[in-house]
Design a protein around this motif. Structure first.
Motif, PDB file in Angstrom:
ATOM      1  N   SER A 261       8.221 -21.375   8.019  1.00  0.00           N
ATOM      2  CA  SER A 261       8.850 -22.308   9.016  1.00  0.00           C
ATOM      3  C   SER A 261      10.374 -22.534   8.869  1.00  0.00           C
ATOM      4  N   SER A 262      10.800 -22.804   7.528  1.00  0.00           N
ATOM      5  CA  SER A 262      12.228 -23.284   7.406  1.00  0.00           C
ATOM      6  C   SER A 262      13.103 -21.913   7.417  1.00  0.00           C
ATOM      7  N   GLY A 263      14.537 -22.290   7.257  1.00  0.00           N
ATOM      8  CA  GLY A 263      15.432 -21.099   7.374  1.00  0.00           C
ATOM      9  C   GLY A 263      15.425 -20.531   6.128  1.00  0.00           C
ATOM     10  N   PRO A 264      16.108 -19.654   5.645  1.00  0.00           N
ATOM     11  CA  PRO A 264      16.237 -18.881   4.507  1.00  0.00           C
ATOM     12  C   PRO A 264      16.172 -19.753   3.429  1.00  0.00           C
ATOM     13  N   SER A 265      15.300 -19.618   2.258  1.00  0.00           N
ATOM     14  CA  SER A 265      15.224 -20.294   1.032  1.00  0.00           C
ATOM     15  C   SER A 265      16.216 -19.638   0.010  1.00  0.00           C
ATOM     16  N   GLU A 266      16.737 -20.403  -0.840  1.00  0.00           N
ATOM     17  CA  GLU A 266      17.390 -19.757  -2.022  1.00  0.00           C
ATOM     18  C   GLU A 266      16.476 -18.941  -3.173  1.00  0.00           C
ATOM     19  N   GLN A 267      15.178 -19.178  -3.020  1.00  0.00           N
ATOM     20  CA  GLN A 267      14.202 -18.543  -3.618  1.00  0.00           C
ATOM     21  C   GLN A 267      13.565 -17.353  -3.000  1.00  0.00           C
ATOM     22  N   ILE A 268      13.325 -16.194  -3.857  1.00  0.00           N
ATOM     23  CA  ILE A 268      12.819 -15.246  -3.265  1.00  0.00           C
ATOM     24  C   ILE A 268      11.316 -15.075  -3.728  1.00  0.00           C
ATOM     25  N   ALA A 269      10.611 -15.120  -2.605  1.00  0.00           N
ATOM     26  CA  ALA A 269       9.029 -15.057  -2.781  1.00  0.00           C
ATOM     27  C   ALA A 269       8.536 -13.550  -3.125  1.00  0.00           C
ATOM     28  N   LYS A 270       7.511 -13.595  -3.836  1.00  0.00           N
ATOM     29  CA  LYS A 270       6.798 -12.128  -4.102  1.00  0.00           C
ATOM     30  C   LYS A 270       6.939 -11.372  -2.896  1.00  0.00           C
ATOM     31  N   GLU A 271       6.429 -11.867  -1.955  1.00  0.00           N
ATOM     32  CA  GLU A 271       6.163 -10.896  -0.562  1.00  0.00           C
ATOM     33  C   GLU A 271       7.615 -10.476  -0.158  1.00  0.00           C
ATOM     34  N   GLN A 272       8.649 -11.142  -0.171  1.00  0.00           N
ATOM     35  CA  GLN A 272      10.004 -10.987   0.196  1.00  0.00           C
ATOM     36  C   GLN A 272      10.383  -9.841  -0.861  1.00  0.00           C
ATOM     37  N   PHE A 273       9.954  -9.994  -2.109  1.00  0.00           N
ATOM     38  CA  PHE A 273      10.545  -9.005  -3.304  1.00  0.00           C
ATOM     39  C   PHE A 273      10.056  -7.497  -3.085  1.00  0.00           C
ATOM     40  N   VAL A 274       8.595  -7.546  -2.641  1.00  0.00           N
ATOM     41  CA  VAL A 274       7.927  -6.455  -2.455  1.00  0.00           C
ATOM     42  C   VAL A 274       8.282  -5.487  -1.126  1.00  0.00           C
ATOM     43  N   ILE A 275       8.669  -6.506  -0.026  1.00  0.00           N
ATOM     44  CA  ILE A 275       8.878  -5.838   1.409  1.00  0.00           C
ATOM     45  C   ILE A 275      10.409  -4.966   1.122  1.00  0.00           C
ATOM     46  N   PHE A 276      11.154  -5.915   0.191  1.00  0.00           N
ATOM     47  CA  PHE A 276      12.652  -5.342   0.036  1.00  0.00           C
ATOM     48  C   PHE A 276      12.412  -3.996  -0.685  1.00  0.00           C
ATOM     49  N   MET A 277      11.630  -3.798  -2.036  1.00  0.00           N
ATOM     50  CA  MET A 277      11.501  -2.717  -2.726  1.00  0.00           C
ATOM     51  C   MET A 277      10.921  -1.740  -1.647  1.00  0.00           C
ATOM     52  N   SER A 278       9.851  -1.992  -0.759  1.00  0.00           N
ATOM     53  CA  SER A 278       9.044  -1.090  -0.061  1.00  0.00           C
ATOM     54  C   SER A 278      10.184  -0.448   1.252  1.00  0.00           C
ATOM     55  N   ASN A 279      11.072  -1.258   1.769  1.00  0.00           N
ATOM     56  CA  ASN A 279      11.750  -0.893   2.813  1.00  0.00           C
ATOM     57  C   ASN A 279      12.783   0.240   2.143  1.00  0.00           C
ATOM     58  N   LEU A 280      13.538  -0.492   1.158  1.00  0.00           N
ATOM     59  CA  LEU A 280      14.613   0.516   0.500  1.00  0.00           C
ATOM     60  C   LEU A 280      14.150   1.706   0.030  1.00  0.00           C
ATOM     61  N   LEU A 281      12.955   1.610  -0.974  1.00  0.00           N
ATOM     62  CA  LEU A 281      12.585   2.848  -1.646  1.00  0.00           C
ATOM     63  C   LEU A 281      11.457   3.863  -0.921  1.00  0.00           C
ATOM     64  N   LYS A 282      11.142   3.121   0.002  1.00  0.00           N
ATOM     65  CA  LYS A 282       9.731   4.052   0.881  1.00  0.00           C
ATOM     66  C   LYS A 282      10.167   4.217   2.377  1.00  0.00           C
TER      67      LYS A 282
ATOM     68  N   SER B 214       0.757  -1.064  -0.050  1.00  0.00           N
ATOM     69  CA  SER B 214       0.008   0.047  -0.134  1.00  0.00           C
ATOM     70  C   SER B 214       0.865   1.271  -0.012  1.00  0.00           C
ATOM     71  N   ARG B 215       2.257   1.342   0.290  1.00  0.00           N
ATOM     72  CA  ARG B 215       3.002   2.378   0.134  1.00  0.00           C
ATOM     73  C   ARG B 215       3.197   2.780  -1.286  1.00  0.00           C
ATOM     74  N   PHE B 216       3.019   1.708  -2.322  1.00  0.00           N
ATOM     75  CA  PHE B 216       3.173   2.183  -3.603  1.00  0.00           C
ATOM     76  C   PHE B 216       1.839   2.528  -4.408  1.00  0.00           C
ATOM     77  N   LEU B 217       1.925   3.553  -5.389  1.00  0.00           N
ATOM     78  CA  LEU B 217       0.887   4.141  -5.976  1.00  0.00           C
ATOM     79  C   LEU B 217       0.396   3.016  -7.002  1.00  0.00           C
ATOM     80  N   PRO B 218      -0.906   2.879  -7.369  1.00  0.00           N
ATOM     81  CA  PRO B 218      -1.458   1.930  -8.124  1.00  0.00           C
ATOM     82  C   PRO B 218      -0.396   1.696  -9.291  1.00  0.00           C
ATOM     83  N   GLU B 219       0.098   2.815 -10.134  1.00  0.00           N
ATOM     84  CA  GLU B 219       0.881   2.483 -11.290  1.00  0.00           C
ATOM     85  C   GLU B 219       2.431   2.030 -10.624  1.00  0.00           C
ATOM     86  N   GLU B 220       2.696   2.363  -9.548  1.00  0.00           N
ATOM     87  CA  GLU B 220       3.884   1.823  -9.053  1.00  0.00           C
ATOM     88  C   GLU B 220       4.020   0.230  -8.888  1.00  0.00           C
TER      89      GLU B 220
END
Length: 474
Positions: free
Chosen positions: A89-110, A15-21
């Motif tokens: 549940s498990s430790g860090p996965s080698e795959q990045i989930a969409k939630e991680q991707f969005v939170i990363f973008m949100s934390n660093l850009l906003k 929700s920190r991102f505008l719709p077009e973002e």
């Protein structure tokens, strides 16, 4: 319940991102996840899309030249991977989930400093825990290298280029060490040199550093926006990103490279008054206009605020910012916005102390007062001086220049000049356009009279250059 907690955190960040973002970020995630994780999708139709390191790297190497240098792709991946999702549940996965991707973008850009810092810690080193100065130095150099690289790759250098500026590699190291000099231990001490590289810094110290050194966040934002090509065209471009690099005028196609490198341009520009950060125009270059003090004066008088940079024969690069138009007169001029700076071997800016008002001085053709261009200190002991007998200068500032608290800027106290440039910054003053370029003889009728008495004609009469205002906004 776990799923709800996860989706709530995700929704809050989204929700920190505008719709077009949001659609821009979705598009990037889909592109990245499309090139990875396809085998999993075959096994289970509902398999969630994920991003792998290989996908981030493949995005880089899908082009002939990568938008992001390899080390930065790995650091971004480590930053994304470090985000803990509630209920995972498990430790860090080698795959990045969409939630991680969005939170990363949100934390660093906003995000605020707290939100940025844990990701930055993981981008510096995967392990977490205290980090030593060497690791922070490598991260900072990678970050600056990536900024120069992506701006060049995306053609966002606004008329500067890697060809018309000094090689950036020493500038990257110089800017990194200038930013690292702001690392303070909890007791307020600033370790230096090899001690800095070996010292361990915990999260609170690095958080304080990121908070006090805004360039780190700005550079990360540029690397993500321009490197991953996300949100780059949307209007949220804050001024510090907008004027990170000023528009460059007057050097294109003239076959010379500036004495500045891109990291130094970014750094010096950030210290100018905000209204002057959008444009630099080359007024004088000793390689284009000749090694002559009267040529120098003719090109820089009444042209508005300027940056002077010179190189001595030992390769030291240094200069000053003049907040007012240069005028030929036997008095000090300027105000407390002026500063001196060093570009090589160290990058630093030295601002006014308030001790005196000897900011700028320019004089020519006078018998009673010193003739030359000076900034700071006093007659005979300037922080920066170029003699009217062009080619000689001094930086007598032991232990420090009274006006700017700068050290000796040149390799030797009395130096020989190798090359010099003057850049007008911001928009040209109204008067500059009307008057056209004046010869020093127009400025100083006394000098003209002396020439005529000696029977010498005015050689420069037919040689004045038209004012250039080449509109090359690459």
């Amino acid at each position: 319940k776990m799923g709800n907690a996860e989706s709530n955190a995700y929704q809050n960040h989204l929700s920190r991102f505008l719709p077009e973002e949001q659609s821009d970020i979705d598009g990037l995630f889909n592109t990245l996840s499309g090139s990875g994780g396809s085998a999993g999708a075959k096994n289970a139709k509902a398999a969630k899309k994920t991003v792998t390191l290989a996908a981030l790297q493949a995005r880089q190497s899908a082009h002939t030249r990568e938008p992001l240098p390899e080390p930065m792709a790995v650091r971004l991946y480590n930053g994304m991977k470090s985000i803990d999702l509630p209920g995972k549940s498990s430790g860090p996965s080698e795959q990045i989930a969409k939630e991680q991707f969005v939170i990363f973008m949100s934390n660093l850009l906003k995000g605020n400093a707290d939100e940025k810092i844990s990701i930055i810690m993981r981008m510096i080193a995967k392990t977490g825990g205290p980090l030593n100065g060497k690791q922070i130095q490598e991260f900072t150099e990678d970050l600056i290298t990536s900024v120069v690289h992506v701006l060049s790759y995306r053609k966002e250098l606004k008329g500067w280029s890697l060809e018309n500026t000094r090689d950036a590699s020493s500038g990257v190291k110089a800017l990194a060490s200038e930013l690292l000099s702001e690392l303070k231990l909890p007791d307020g001490t600033k370790p230096v040199g090899s001690q800095l590289l070996e010292t361990n810094f915990d999260q609170s110290v690095i958080e304080d550093w990121v908070y006090r050194v805004p360039q780190i966040s700005v550079f990360l934002s540029v690397v993500i926006r321009q490197g991953l090509h996300v949100l780059h065209s949307l209007p949220d471009q804050t001024n510090d990103i907008l004027n990170l690099v000023p528009h460059c005028k007057g050097i294109k196609g003239r076959g010379v490279a500036s004495l500045f490198d891109i990291p130094a341009i970014i750094y010096i520009n950030s210290h100018l008054p905000a209204e002057l950060q959008h444009k630099w125009q080359l007024l004088f270059s000793s390689r284009l206009h000749g090694e002559s003090f009267s040529q120098l004066c003719a090109h820089i008088v009444n042209k508005g605020p300027c940056i002077v940079i010179l190189r001595d024969v030992d390769g030291f690069l240094f200069g000053g910012f003049a907040s007012h138009s240069w005028e030929v007169k036997p008095q000090f001029q300027g105000d407390n916005r002026c500063f001196l700076f060093s570009v090589f071997p160290t990058l630093a800016v030295y601002t006014c102390t308030g001790y005196n008002d000897h900011y700028m001085y320019l004089n020519h053709g006078q018998q009673t007062m010193p003739n030359g261009l000076g900034m700071g200190g006093q007659h005979g002991y300037f922080g920066l001086w170029i003699d009217s007998d062009y080619g000689k200068g001094h930086s007598k500032a032991k232990p420090r220049c009274t006006t700017y608290n700068s050290p000796q800027l040149s390799a030797k106290e009395d130096f020989t000049l190798d090359a010099m440039e003057v850049w007008a910054v911001g928009d040209a003053p109204e008067s500059a356009g009307k008057k056209g370029k004046k010869s020093i003889l127009d400025v100083d009728p006394q000098a003209q009279a002396l020439l005529e008495m000696a029977g010498k004609s005015r050689q420069s009469e037919g040689l004045r250059e038209p004012i250039e205002e080449d509109e090359e906004d690459d």
